[in-house]
Design a protein around this motif. Structure first.
Motif, PDB file in Angstrom:
ATOM      1  N   PRO A 141       1.854 -14.632   6.068  1.00  0.00           N
ATOM      2  CA  PRO A 141       1.412 -15.075   4.742  1.00  0.00           C
ATOM      3  C   PRO A 141       1.217 -13.923   3.758  1.00  0.00           C
ATOM      4  O   PRO A 141       0.727 -12.869   4.134  1.00  0.00           O
ATOM      5  CB  PRO A 141       0.081 -15.766   5.026  1.00  0.00           C
ATOM      6  N   GLU A 182      -1.962 -19.556  -0.660  1.00  0.00           N
ATOM      7  CA  GLU A 182      -1.393 -20.836  -0.243  1.00  0.00           C
ATOM      8  C   GLU A 182      -0.742 -20.738   1.123  1.00  0.00           C
ATOM      9  O   GLU A 182      -0.878 -21.615   1.965  1.00  0.00           O
ATOM     10  CB  GLU A 182      -0.345 -21.297  -1.270  1.00  0.00           C
ATOM     11  N   GLU A 183      -0.043 -19.628   1.323  1.00  0.00           N
ATOM     12  CA  GLU A 183       0.625 -19.464   2.610  1.00  0.00           C
ATOM     13  C   GLU A 183      -0.390 -19.350   3.741  1.00  0.00           C
ATOM     14  O   GLU A 183      -0.154 -19.821   4.845  1.00  0.00           O
ATOM     15  CB  GLU A 183       1.532 -18.233   2.574  1.00  0.00           C
ATOM     16  N   LYS A 184      -1.521 -18.711   3.428  1.00  0.00           N
ATOM     17  CA  LYS A 184      -2.558 -18.603   4.451  1.00  0.00           C
ATOM     18  C   LYS A 184      -3.068 -19.978   4.845  1.00  0.00           C
ATOM     19  O   LYS A 184      -3.235 -20.277   6.018  1.00  0.00           O
ATOM     20  CB  LYS A 184      -3.728 -17.754   3.944  1.00  0.00           C
ATOM     21  N   ARG A 222      -0.519 -21.666   7.024  1.00  0.00           N
ATOM     22  CA  ARG A 222      -0.471 -21.211   8.408  1.00  0.00           C
ATOM     23  C   ARG A 222      -1.664 -21.721   9.198  1.00  0.00           C
ATOM     24  O   ARG A 222      -1.523 -22.133  10.344  1.00  0.00           O
ATOM     25  CB  ARG A 222      -0.410 -19.690   8.480  1.00  0.00           C
TER      26      ARG A 222
END
Lengths: 485, 165
Positions: free
Chosen positions: B63, B67-69, B72
């Motif tokens: 990430p 948002e990516e965190k 995931r």
């Protein structure tokens, strides 16, 4: 749930050896394959490091030293080596499974797409979108035709008399009557304002916005303005809340949630509160300066100048990294009517439910202000700065009302203008000051809700002084230049 | 209730697939990254009810953004029984890299080749059977906005659940 068979990509020998060493050492259940956990470690994923430190006990040191040992073997960061290898595999598979036949007709779309992002052609396209989408559709149709109908026909002629009548009959205390159905009552102002003024503007705005959004124009607009926005500490992403702010800044403040960093959210909230007039306010200002094109140009240049300068300064003052911004440009698409309608509907519902209570609360606050005399006190307090910027003291009331309803404040000025109390210069000064002046109460409450009490109040205090300061500067400058608008 | 997570990079039509499966409406957006909040819905496939999670857009399992965190942690912590990896059929070369990452991680993936109509307009065709063999996971072509391919998707979800869950 892990699958027992895993599709693995082979990396080159040093990496593979390193991976198998790591896999043997990793004991904790990371919920992903050991190989994947090891790869994330090699790519220096901070969360994974944290997990290893916490869960691998004495093995952690060994794991970290293996990672350090492999790094010098490569002249690029391992994250790069790994994703490069993965991408090669992806390209191989993609090439194996896809066939490309005749080209479709994407020529026109591609040309239009490039024009939208071109600084010279993109500007006029943006102006055209603003003029037809915002000014014509939202301003003239939504804020004009529909609001007039709901305000004059539905509320003034039918609903309000009923409210007042019912309340008069059933509520014995005049003070309470005022709260529910007085000039600023919960039903007669709060509810009416939300329903008859804001809802049509917001509905038409959301409709236009949904079309613009679904067509794929926004990412292109974001690319177009990204360079300029970088100067004021924002990125192209902030286009969405700021464009929305031209519809209703309260709602736009909510939408700043989509910005990735706290710094960007604060700058955007601040600019929305200071320099972005909402559609209701813009409508009345356009009417005020209608016969004075030069005045309109001065007003616009001052507001745009303030927007840029204050944004620039805010980005210098506030610590934080520069916003990073990369974005995929989706193809231009023809918006699907059913999607546009459903999206408009779901946003209207969401917005209305969040904002209606705030309008009601505003009514209660005005009611309290009137009973306690705070209202009159504030008007007298405002008379001083109003005189400093060369306006008649009658306009103090307009400013105070402007805080409760932005367009109401501007409408108050409109009354003064028709009474012949304001000349051209004073009109321009008043419009500039009122545009910059405190956000409406709903927006203030939203600022506090989104940004916290401290930031919300600090912004408002700054804006209070800044708006009159700028008004004063414009007043002095016009006098020095000997301009009579 | 078992969970199905929808993953993929921004702007490939995740939300549309989500809406098609759950019937409810979450914001369908063309703008990358608007799905900051996570939508959840229910969907009945075969004899079973599933919770469907629409994750924020992510470009890789590593990430970079907030948002990516979020994306995931949904994949790892919520233990979904199936990931629908939605990709833009026009750009599978760029998109498959993340599919490979998910597969490396041993996560149960079903590949959804969305906006297939746009790929066709460009003259691109994809051999789904060949792709399934390469990746060893099921793949489906869909046009989310028109609902095309959704029946096949549901069928393949049911099949996957029967075999692996």
């Amino acid at each position: 749930m892990l699958r027992d068979f895993v599709k693995n990509i082979g990396y080159d020998d040093p990496l593979e050896i390193c991976l198998s060493e790591l896999e043997a050492l990793l004991q904790y259940n990371y919920r992903i394959s050991k190989r994947s956990a090891a790869l994330l470690l090699l790519q220096e994923d901070p969360e994974m490091f944290e997990l290893v430190r916490k869960n691998e006990a004495e093995r952690a040191e060994k794991i970290f030293s293996i990672i350090e040992k492999i790094k010098p073997h490569y002249s690029y960061p391992l994250a790069y080596i790994i994703s490069e290898r993965r991408q090669r595999e992806a390209s191989r598979i993609a090439a194996a499974v896809t066939t490309v036949g005749k080209k479709g007709s994407l020529g026109i779309k591609e040309a239009l797409s490039r024009a939208m992002m071109n600084p010279f052609i993109g500007g006029p396209i943006l102006l055209a979108v603003m003029y037809y989408g915002l000014y014509k559709f939202v301003g003239n149709f939504g804020a004009g035709v529909v609001v007039d109908f709901l305000e004059d026909k539905v509320f003034d002629q039918h609903l309000n008399p009923v409210f007042i009548d019912v309340v008069n009959r059933f509520v014995p205390y005049p003070v309470l009557r005022d709260l529910i159905a007085g000039d600023y009552g919960i039903l007669t102002l709060g509810f009416r304002y939300a329903f008859a003024i804001v809802l049509p503007i917001v509905a038409t705005f959301f409709f236009a916005f949904a079309i613009i959004e679904d067509s794929g124009y926004l990412p292109r607009l974001a690319m177009l303005v990204d360079q300029i926005f970088k100067k004021i500490g924002l990125s192209g992403r902030a286009v969405i809340p700021l464009v929305l702010g031209l519809g209703c800044s309260t709602m736009a403040t909510m939408v700043t949630r989509t910005l990735p960093t706290k710094r960007e959210r604060i700058i955007a909230t601040f600019l929305l509160a200071l320099a972005i007039p909402c559609s209701a306010q813009m409508g009345v200002i356009l009417a005020l300066l209608e016969s004075r094109p030069l005045g309109l140009i001065i007003w616009l240049s001052v507001i745009v100048g303030v927007f840029m300068i204050v944004g620039f300064l805010a980005s210098k003052i506030m610590p934080g990294e520069l916003p990073s911004f990369y974005m995929e440009i989706p193809p231009l698409r023809f918006p699907q009517p059913s999607n546009v309608l459903r999206k408009t509907w779901s946003r209207m519902k969401w917005y209305f439910l969040e904002v209606l209570p705030l309008f009601m609360l505003a009514s209660v606050l005005i009611w309290v202000g009137k009973i306690t005399g705070v209202f009159g006190f504030l008007v007298r307090l405002l008379e001083h700065p109003v005189r400093w910027i060369g306006l008649p003291s009658e306009s103090a009331v307009a400013f105070l009302f402007g805080f409760f309803r932005r367009d109401y404040g501007a409408a108050g000025l409109y009354d003064l203008k028709t009474q012949g109390l304001l000349n051209g210069n004073q009109l321009v000064v008043a419009c500039v000051t009122l545009t910059l002046f405190l956000p409406c109460i709903a927006q203030l409450l939203m600022n506090i809700k989104e940004r916290g009490m401290r930031v919300g109040v600090a912004m408002s205090v700054f804006i209070l002084f800044f708006s009159f300061g700028t008004g004063w500067l414009v007043y002095v400058a016009l006098n020095l230049l000997g301009l009579n608008l | 209730m078992r969970k199905i997570a929808i993953v993929g990079s921004p702007n490939v039509g995740k939300s549309v697939i989500f809406n098609n499966l759950t019937g409810s409406y979450a914001d369908v957006s063309n703008y990358p990254g608007t799905t900051v909040e996570v939508s959840r819905g229910k969907c009945r496939i075969g004899e079973e009810d599933f919770e469907v999670i629409d994750t924020p857009g992510m470009y890789s399992l590593l990430p970079i953004s907030e948002e990516e965190k979020v994306g995931r942690s949904i994949l790892l912590d919520e233990n979904p029984c199936l990931l629908l990896h939605v990709v833009d059929a026009k750009n599978i070369e760029r998109m498959l890299s993340m599919t490979l990452q998910l597969l490396e991680a041993g996560l149960p993936v079903l590949l959804v080749l969305n906006v297939f109509d746009e790929a066709q307009a460009l003259g691109i065709d994809i051999d789904t059977a060949h792709l399934e063999k390469e990746l060893k996971v099921p793949a489906v072509k869909t046009v989310g906005t028109k609902g095309a391919g959704m029946d096949i998707l549901r069928g393949k979800i049911e099949e996957h659940v029967k075999r692996f869950c």
